[in-house]
Scaffold this active site. Structure first.
Site, PDB file in Angstrom:
ATOM      1  N   HIS A 157       2.683   3.164  -8.684  1.00 52.55           N
ATOM      2  CA  HIS A 157       2.587   1.947  -9.205  1.00 52.55           C
ATOM      3  C   HIS A 157       4.012   1.371  -9.952  1.00 52.55           C
ATOM      4  O   HIS A 157       4.387   0.400  -9.735  1.00 52.55           O
ATOM      5  CB  HIS A 157       1.387   1.619  -9.971  1.00 52.55           C
ATOM      6  CG  HIS A 157       0.061   2.030  -9.409  1.00 52.55           C
ATOM      7  ND1 HIS A 157      -0.112   1.550  -7.911  1.00 52.55           N
ATOM      8  CD2 HIS A 157      -1.072   2.603  -9.872  1.00 52.55           C
ATOM      9  CE1 HIS A 157      -1.296   2.025  -7.769  1.00 52.55           C
ATOM     10  NE2 HIS A 157      -1.821   2.318  -8.870  1.00 52.55           N
ATOM     11  N   LEU A 170      10.997 -20.695  -3.628  1.00 55.76           N
ATOM     12  CA  LEU A 170       9.827 -19.776  -3.231  1.00 55.76           C
ATOM     13  C   LEU A 170       8.750 -19.885  -4.288  1.00 55.76           C
ATOM     14  O   LEU A 170       8.894 -19.963  -5.388  1.00 55.76           O
ATOM     15  CB  LEU A 170      10.308 -18.267  -3.292  1.00 55.76           C
ATOM     16  CG  LEU A 170       9.189 -17.224  -2.689  1.00 55.76           C
ATOM     17  CD1 LEU A 170       8.944 -17.169  -1.249  1.00 55.76           C
ATOM     18  CD2 LEU A 170       9.750 -15.813  -3.163  1.00 55.76           C
ATOM     19  N   ASP A 210       1.022  -1.323   0.051  1.00 58.58           N
ATOM     20  CA  ASP A 210       0.109  -0.064   0.122  1.00 58.58           C
ATOM     21  C   ASP A 210       0.698   1.153   0.012  1.00 58.58           C
ATOM     22  O   ASP A 210       1.984   1.297   0.500  1.00 58.58           O
ATOM     23  CB  ASP A 210      -0.878  -0.026   1.074  1.00 58.58           C
ATOM     24  CG  ASP A 210      -2.059   0.891   1.219  1.00 58.58           C
ATOM     25  OD1 ASP A 210      -2.393   1.482   0.111  1.00 58.58           O
ATOM     26  OD2 ASP A 210      -2.701   1.261   2.126  1.00 58.58           O
TER      27      ASP A 210
HETATM   28  C1  FPP Z   1      -1.951   0.161  -3.316  1.00 59.74           C
HETATM   29  O1  FPP Z   1      -1.593   1.546  -3.417  1.00 59.74           O
HETATM   30  C2  FPP Z   1      -1.533  -0.578  -4.517  1.00 59.74           C
HETATM   31  C3  FPP Z   1      -2.186  -1.291  -5.374  1.00 59.74           C
HETATM   32  C4  FPP Z   1      -3.380  -1.057  -5.428  1.00 59.74           C
HETATM   33  C5  FPP Z   1      -1.408  -1.977  -6.495  1.00 59.74           C
HETATM   34  C6  FPP Z   1      -0.105  -2.668  -6.119  1.00 59.74           C
HETATM   35  C7  FPP Z   1       0.514  -2.874  -7.539  1.00 59.74           C
HETATM   36  C8  FPP Z   1       1.976  -2.856  -7.611  1.00 59.74           C
HETATM   37  C9  FPP Z   1       2.784  -2.737  -6.594  1.00 59.74           C
HETATM   38  C10 FPP Z   1       2.314  -2.824  -9.007  1.00 59.74           C
HETATM   39  C11 FPP Z   1       2.235  -4.012  -9.701  1.00 59.74           C
HETATM   40  C12 FPP Z   1       2.535  -5.188  -9.092  1.00 59.74           C
HETATM   41  C13 FPP Z   1       2.847  -6.279  -9.705  1.00 59.74           C
HETATM   42  C14 FPP Z   1       3.011  -7.692  -9.173  1.00 59.74           C
HETATM   43  C15 FPP Z   1       3.388  -6.553 -11.174  1.00 59.74           C
HETATM   44  P1  FPP Z   1      -2.632   2.895  -3.578  1.00 59.74           P
HETATM   45  O2  FPP Z   1      -2.589   3.148  -5.046  1.00 59.74           O
HETATM   46  O3  FPP Z   1      -3.704   2.371  -3.031  1.00 59.74           O
HETATM   47  O4  FPP Z   1      -1.981   3.978  -2.602  1.00 59.74           O
HETATM   48  P2  FPP Z   1      -2.488   5.007  -1.746  1.00 59.74           P
HETATM   49  O5  FPP Z   1      -3.190   4.334  -0.804  1.00 59.74           O
HETATM   50  O6  FPP Z   1      -1.178   5.787  -1.485  1.00 59.74           O
HETATM   51  O7  FPP Z   1      -3.288   5.946  -2.826  1.00 59.74           O
END
Ligand code: FPP
Length: 281
Positions: free
Chosen positions: A75, A169, A57
């Site tokens: 991201h 893993l 997150d």
């Molecule tokens: C939450 O941060 C994160 C996500 C919804 C997506 C996680 C994705 C990645 C780390 C990249 C893609 C992953 C792979 C495995 C290729 P948020 O956007 O909710 O952050 P915020 O709470 O600060 O708005």
């Protein structure tokens, strides 16, 4: 005559015997800085979590903090943290790593963000095969995979197939995943088996129910890490986290590095896991 007060030196003993984890050093393929090294050698190889799960997150906040107008930059930056976590867990000998990459609720985000996340996922799946194979990592997926587009499913199948012989893993990507959806899917499969006569209702118990989840062979997570400081479960692995140890760090996901993972594991190793029981006196 009053005795002079005896002064006793207080020796601070480290919680973990340092250098226990020296055995890991030979396996690490990146150059470690001093902090990472010190943390790593303090990890007790005998008390490793078998299954680590991470709620990644804070990508949006990371982008905002840096003045980027586009959340997608967060991201993109988060991909490197995924690489680091996979590599570091593999080196330690963690058996399974489940990453919450896209929730069932994430479909409600703006189309542009959803498309960008799917694009990043496809690129990751395509580009990462050599690195996964080099690290002996096998990819599996948890979630309502049929919700994903055909091209994403094709990349997923290709990467799962290419990494299927690996014995280290297991990287479990939670995609279009929801804890409640997983439980509902398990219930549906159980009802089907009861209706077809393959399963007797009397045989339904917790152990049997677990077998109907997406990846029962991975076992319940021992450690659940959430980045960005939020104290929420966000519909992640609801059945499996009954006795999982939580670790919340304020670090935003794109900043998450080896030292953060090692700190989470060291914190986990200091916990007394009782699973609702009491230790005998
Ligand atoms: C939450 O941060 C994160 C996500 C919804 C997506 C996680 C994705 C990645 C780390 C990249 C893609 C992953 C792979 C495995 C290729 P948020 O956007 O909710 O952050 P915020 O709470 O600060 O708005």
């Amino acid at each position: 005559m009053p005795q002079p007060t005896r002064r006793v030196a207080i020796v601070k003993t480290p919680v973990n015997n340092p250098h226990k984890g020296e055995c890991f050093l030979g396996k690490v393929r990146d150059e470690l800085n001093e902090v990472e090294r010190e943390l790593l050698v303090s990890i007790d190889p005998a008390k490793l979590p078998h299954h680590v799960a991470i709620i990644m997150d804070g990508n949006g906040r990371w982008a905002k903090q840096r003045g980027y107008l586009d959340r997608i930059r967060g991201h993109e930056a988060g991909i490197e943290s995924v690489r680091v976590a996979v590599r570091a867990c593999g080196e330690l000998g963690v058996k399974a790593l489940t990453l919450y990459a896209f929730s069932v609720e994430n479909w409600k985000r703006p189309k542009r963000e959803v498309d960008a996340l799917m694009g990043l996922l496809k690129r990751f799946l395509r580009d990462e095969i050599p690195e996964l194979n080099e690290n002996n990592v096998r990819l599996v997926v948890s979630g309502r995979v049929n919700d994903l587009s055909e091209d994403v499913r094709a990349e997923l199948s290709r990467t799962m197939e290419a990494t299927s012989p690996n014995t280290g893993l297991v990287l479990n990507l939670a995609l279009s995943y929801g804890g409640r959806a997983e439980i509902v899917d398990a219930v549906r499969a159980i009802v089907e088996d009861v209706q077809s006569g393959r399963l007797a209702p009397d045989n339904i118990n917790e152990a049997l129910f677990s077998q109907y989840l997406y990846h029962p062979e991975l076992g319940d997570p021992d450690l659940l890490i959430r980045t960005s400081g939020e104290m929420r479960v966000s519909n992640f692995l609801l059945w499996q986290i009954a006795y999982t140890e939580f670790y919340v760090t304020p670090v935003l996901w794109p900043d998450f590095r080896r030292a953060d993972l090692y700190r989470a594991i060291l914190d986990y190793q200091r916990r007394e896991r009782r699973f609702g029981e009491v230790k005998e006196v």
